[in-house]
Design an enzyme around this catalytic site. Structure first.
Site, PDB file in Angstrom:
ATOM      1  N   HIS A  32       0.853  -1.187   0.000  1.00  0.00           N
ATOM      2  CA  HIS A  32       0.000   0.000   0.000  1.00  0.00           C
ATOM      3  C   HIS A  32       0.887   1.234   0.000  1.00  0.00           C
ATOM      4  CE1 HIS A  32      -4.072  -1.773   1.555  1.00  0.00           C
ATOM      5  NE2 HIS A  32      -3.573  -2.422   0.525  1.00  0.00           N
TER       6      HIS A  32
ATOM      7  N   TYR B  11      -9.303   5.552   7.312  1.00  0.00           N
ATOM      8  CA  TYR B  11      -9.434   6.013   8.697  1.00  0.00           C
ATOM      9  C   TYR B  11     -10.527   7.073   8.708  1.00  0.00           C
ATOM     10  CZ  TYR B  11      -4.973   3.829  10.067  1.00  0.00           C
ATOM     11  OH  TYR B  11      -3.965   2.946  10.337  1.00  0.00           O
TER      12      TYR B  11
ATOM     13  N   PRO C 182      -3.722   0.794  18.671  1.00  0.00           N
ATOM     14  CA  PRO C 182      -3.481   0.280  17.320  1.00  0.00           C
ATOM     15  C   PRO C 182      -3.682   1.292  16.201  1.00  0.00           C
ATOM     16  CG  PRO C 182      -5.604  -0.481  18.131  1.00  0.00           C
ATOM     17  CD  PRO C 182      -4.937   0.223  19.280  1.00  0.00           C
TER      18      PRO C 182
ATOM     19  N   LYS D  32       1.545   0.473  14.932  1.00  0.00           N
ATOM     20  CA  LYS D  32       2.932   0.436  15.389  1.00  0.00           C
ATOM     21  C   LYS D  32       3.294  -0.749  16.266  1.00  0.00           C
ATOM     22  CE  LYS D  32       4.183   3.845  13.169  1.00  0.00           C
ATOM     23  NZ  LYS D  32       4.477   3.239  11.882  1.00  0.00           N
TER      24      LYS D  32
ATOM     25  N   TYR E 112       4.139   6.896   9.616  1.00  0.00           N
ATOM     26  CA  TYR E 112       3.322   5.714   9.339  1.00  0.00           C
ATOM     27  C   TYR E 112       4.137   4.624   8.642  1.00  0.00           C
ATOM     28  CZ  TYR E 112      -1.052   3.169   8.598  1.00  0.00           C
ATOM     29  OH  TYR E 112      -2.050   2.230   8.641  1.00  0.00           O
TER      30      TYR E 112
END
Length: 388
Positions: free
Chosen positions: A72, A196, A287, A291, A377
């Site tokens: 991704h 998200y 979560p 990480k 990220y």
């Protein structure tokens, strides 16, 4: 028994450490209180950072990851009426991979499973403040065992025996006023990359585990009972929180569901004598920032380099610097996970709501802000202390 490194816990951290040490010619023994079937079936994290993938591939564990993992190059941030893509490749030149922790563990057990003692009981650590630490346990057949080692590593999580063995230090902890109701559904993902979503009714997330399995989450109260959420209720609520004109959410059979509380936790020290902690034994993050597993892998990368130098050259400098090096990344990832969590989860406070929407709009309109999110990220490079 005699070994160089005794490892408590056969999760991804313990198994990866055992595998990486074996590539350096360092012997290890791993003990685990659960069964192999249980360890292989645990559904946990699914997003791997760039350096995590690079490490797995470099250690010979890339075949199934290349075949089944999904690269991704970004994520979607959403709030009512808006969906924006954060382009990791354009901003950082790096990516993440969707490849479930269950698959990582299967790959590791394929090369290290014969060196794991499963279903042990009465595990205890002894003399860890000397140069001859010992690990004792009772094996699955009821036979008492003792392992004499040079180093012991606790990879047995927050509730394991390793962390309490270290004399009291300091701990930082935050319990969040919400939890995640997570489901695994037999339905192709409705999105190309993770979504998200901020919504007045609570956060929602659309992830996946494979082209045929979707992983989705809803923000719920910490004490929420999974029994109160029928499949229809879950899909209806996901449809509301993830809803966007011109896009529809696919539904299908739910094969797993559960409620996960959210917390931040960091404890020190991560070392006492010849005992070293990795992963959840020393730190836990919510979560939201993806990480947890990656932090454990980073700990293992740092400790592997230090143990390799210790056994090959007799060097102790990298072992002495293990905690400081690991904690720099731990605190950075703890902050990022807190920041993502705070930006996306609703509290019912109207001021918080407006601040969150302003932050989301800023991240999606500012290249500098988007770059900060992206580089955290996809993951900062592992700092192993290796200078060659």
């Amino acid at each position: 028994m005699r070994t160089q490194v005794a490892i408590v816990g056969a999760g991804p951290a313990g198994l990866l450490l055992s595998h990486l040490l074996s590539l350096r010619g360092v012997d290890s023994v791993v003990v685990e209180n659960r069964s192999r079937a249980y360890v292989e079936a645990r559904i946990r994290a699914g997003v791997l950072e760039q350096d995590t993938v690079d490490l797995l591939v470099a250690s010979g564990l890339g075949d199934r990851l290349r075949e089944h993992g999904m690269r991704h190059d970004g994520i979607h941030l959403q709030w009512p009426g808006e969906r924006h893509r954060i382009d990791f490749r354009a901003l950082t030149g790096r990516s993440v991979w969707i490849y479930g922790q269950t698959e990582v563990v299967k790959d590791l057990l394929g090369v290290r499973g014969d060196d794991v003692w499963f279903e042990v009981t009465d595990t205890a650590l002894h003399d860890v403040d000397t140069d001859r630490p010992r690990l004792s346990f009772v094996d699955a057949e009821g036979t008492p065992r003792v392992v004499q080692a040079d180093v012991v590593v606790g990879a047995d999580g927050f509730h394991g025996v390793s962390r309490p063995t270290i004399p009291a230090g300091r701990a930082w902890e935050r319990e969040y006023p919400y939890a995640w109701l997570g489901i695994l559904a037999e339905v192709p993902p409705s999105t190309d990359e993770l979504i998200y979503a901020w919504h007045p009714r609570g956060f929602a997330m659309h992830s996946m585990r494979s082209p045929r399995l979707s992983r989705l989450y809803l923000q719920v109260a910490p004490g929420e009972r999974v029994e109160d959420w029928s499949d229809d209720r879950i899909w209806d609520e996901l449809g509301v929180r993830l809803g966007l004109d011109g896009w529809s959410l696919g539904t299908g059979p739910i094969v797993d569901k559960g409620v996960t509380p959210m917390r931040s936790f960091v404890s020190t020290p991560m070392r006492h004598g010849r005992l070293f902690l990795v992963g959840d034994a020393a730190h836990i993050v919510p979560p939201t920032g993806a990480k947890g597993l990656n932090l454990a892998v980073a700990d293992v990368a740092v400790l592997t380099e230090a143990l390799g130098a210790f056994f090959a050259e007799g060097r102790t400098d990298l072992l002495d610097g293990y905690e400081d090096r690991a904690l720099r990344r731990v605190w950075r990832c703890t902050h990022f996970s807190w920041w993502m969590t705070s930006m996306l989860h609703t509290s019912g406070d109207e001021l918080d709501q407006q601040l969150q929407l302003a932050q989301l709009a800023y991240v999606c309109s500012s290249e500098a802000a988007a770059t900060s999110l992206a580089e955290n990220y996809v993951g900062l490079p592992h700092d192993t202390g290796h200078t060659a």
